[in-house]
Design an enzyme around this catalytic site. Structure first.
Site, PDB file in Angstrom:
ATOM      1  N   THR A 185      15.439 -15.378 -12.709  1.00 50.09           N
ATOM      2  CA  THR A 185      16.042 -16.523 -11.681  1.00 50.09           C
ATOM      3  C   THR A 185      15.400 -17.861 -12.375  1.00 50.09           C
ATOM      4  OG1 THR A 185      15.718 -14.840  -9.852  1.00 50.09           O
ATOM      5  CG2 THR A 185      15.834 -17.097  -9.263  1.00 50.09           C
ATOM      6  N   LYS A 231      10.166  -8.156 -15.002  1.00 49.77           N
ATOM      7  CA  LYS A 231      11.092  -8.565 -13.790  1.00 49.77           C
ATOM      8  C   LYS A 231      12.240  -7.235 -14.071  1.00 49.77           C
ATOM      9  CE  LYS A 231      12.427 -12.281 -10.896  1.00 49.77           C
ATOM     10  NZ  LYS A 231      12.357 -13.727 -10.880  1.00 49.77           N
ATOM     11  N   GLU A 258       0.103 -10.342  -5.828  1.00 48.09           N
ATOM     12  CA  GLU A 258       1.474 -11.561  -5.628  1.00 48.09           C
ATOM     13  C   GLU A 258       1.827 -11.698  -4.366  1.00 48.09           C
ATOM     14  OE1 GLU A 258       3.998  -9.905  -8.414  1.00 48.09           O
ATOM     15  OE2 GLU A 258       4.898  -8.385  -7.163  1.00 48.09           O
TER      16      GLU A 258
END
Length: 281
Positions: A30, A142, A175
């Site tokens: 992203t 990711k 996270e």
């Protein structure tokens, strides 16, 4: 509605037997677009390349991919590009094809409008009851299998919280549901070590390198809730948000709340490029 390009063509469908759909067999990125430029594009593509190789397939030619992404950035101007790479169409079983034909999906989006308020005011977190499993082979990547994050997001946040703080099954802080997290204690900056779970974000890497250049002691290590409790400041990072202060953390499991009344200004230590990304929403 987002503009979607599949394998370079303007369309929004992929083949039914694509392994990204069937197994989450692929990776994504992203990326923030500002002034018609993809921010940190080399870092994004380097991470994507490494992730594809870790999964055992060759990514698209990076120079060609970079050109395609930059072309879309020119037309977008300001916003977000999501890039998805899967291993492509395969058979019914898990075994991957020996010579896969990669599927590439590029979509163009706006930046969420509430991000500017988050940057200016900071946000609050709530500790999620959903914990991340430990899998070193996938840690930091990711990848497309985001079922843990889907489960996390199924729970409704309280009115006082903006995002979830995520722990692993050993109760170590990893996270948030969408960003990496940093703790500041004096002249030391600490971020969770992501060797077992979590996503090693591109902005996390940029912040670490910039803080090191500014003579901060930066350490990636196991982080506990006690470490957060004793921190002077806490902030989060991702490629769209930049850097955002954490005002408070609510832990409903132990009926406790932590708060920080003095905001850390992390961008004062960053390069002009990071400053632009953080303040231009």
């Amino acid at each position: 509605m987002a503009l979607v390009f599949v394998n370079g063509q303007s369309e929004n469908t992929i083949q039914a037997l694509d392994r990204g759909l069937a197994y989450g067999d692929g990776v994504f990125a992203t990326m923030r677009v500002s002034n018609s430029q993809v921010m940190f594009i080399e870092a994004h593509l380097s991470r994507l390349n490494q992730a594809c190789l870790r999964l055992g397939f060759q990514p698209p030619v990076l120079s060609d991919l970079q050109s395609r992404l930059q072309k879309h950035a020119q037309s977008l101007g300001e916003g977000c590009i999501k890039l998805l790479i899967s291993r492509g169409v395969g058979g019914r079983g898990y075994t991957a094809p020996s010579n896969p034909t990669i599927t590439e999906v590029i979509s163009l989006h706006e930046i969420p409008k509430h991000y500017q308020g988050w940057q200016q005011q900071g946000i609050s977190l709530s500790v999620s009851s959903v914990q991340l499993a430990k899998q070193p082979l996938l840690a930091g990547m990711k990848h497309l299998n985001r079922l843990e994050q889907v489960l996390i997001k199924q729970y409704e946040l309280t009115a006082k919280a903006d995002d979830w703080l995520i722990l692993d099954t050993d109760n170590h802080v990893v996270e948030t549901s969408m960003a990496n997290i940093f703790l500041v204690k004096g002249n030391q900056v600490i971020t969770p070590k992501l060797s077992d779970s979590g996503v090693a974000g591109v902005m996390r890497e940029q912040v670490i390198n910039t803080l090191l250049d500014n003579h901060f002691a930066v350490m990636a290590t196991k982080v506990t809730m006690d470490d957060i409790k004793n921190a002077d400041h806490v902030f989060i990072t991702n490629s769209l948000l930049g850097m955002v202060n954490i005002n408070s953390i609510i832990d409903r499991q132990v009926n406790a709340s932590l708060s920080w009344t003095t905001h850390y200004k992390p961008w004062q230590y960053t390069t002009p490029l990071l400053t632009q990304l953080t303040l231009s929403l």
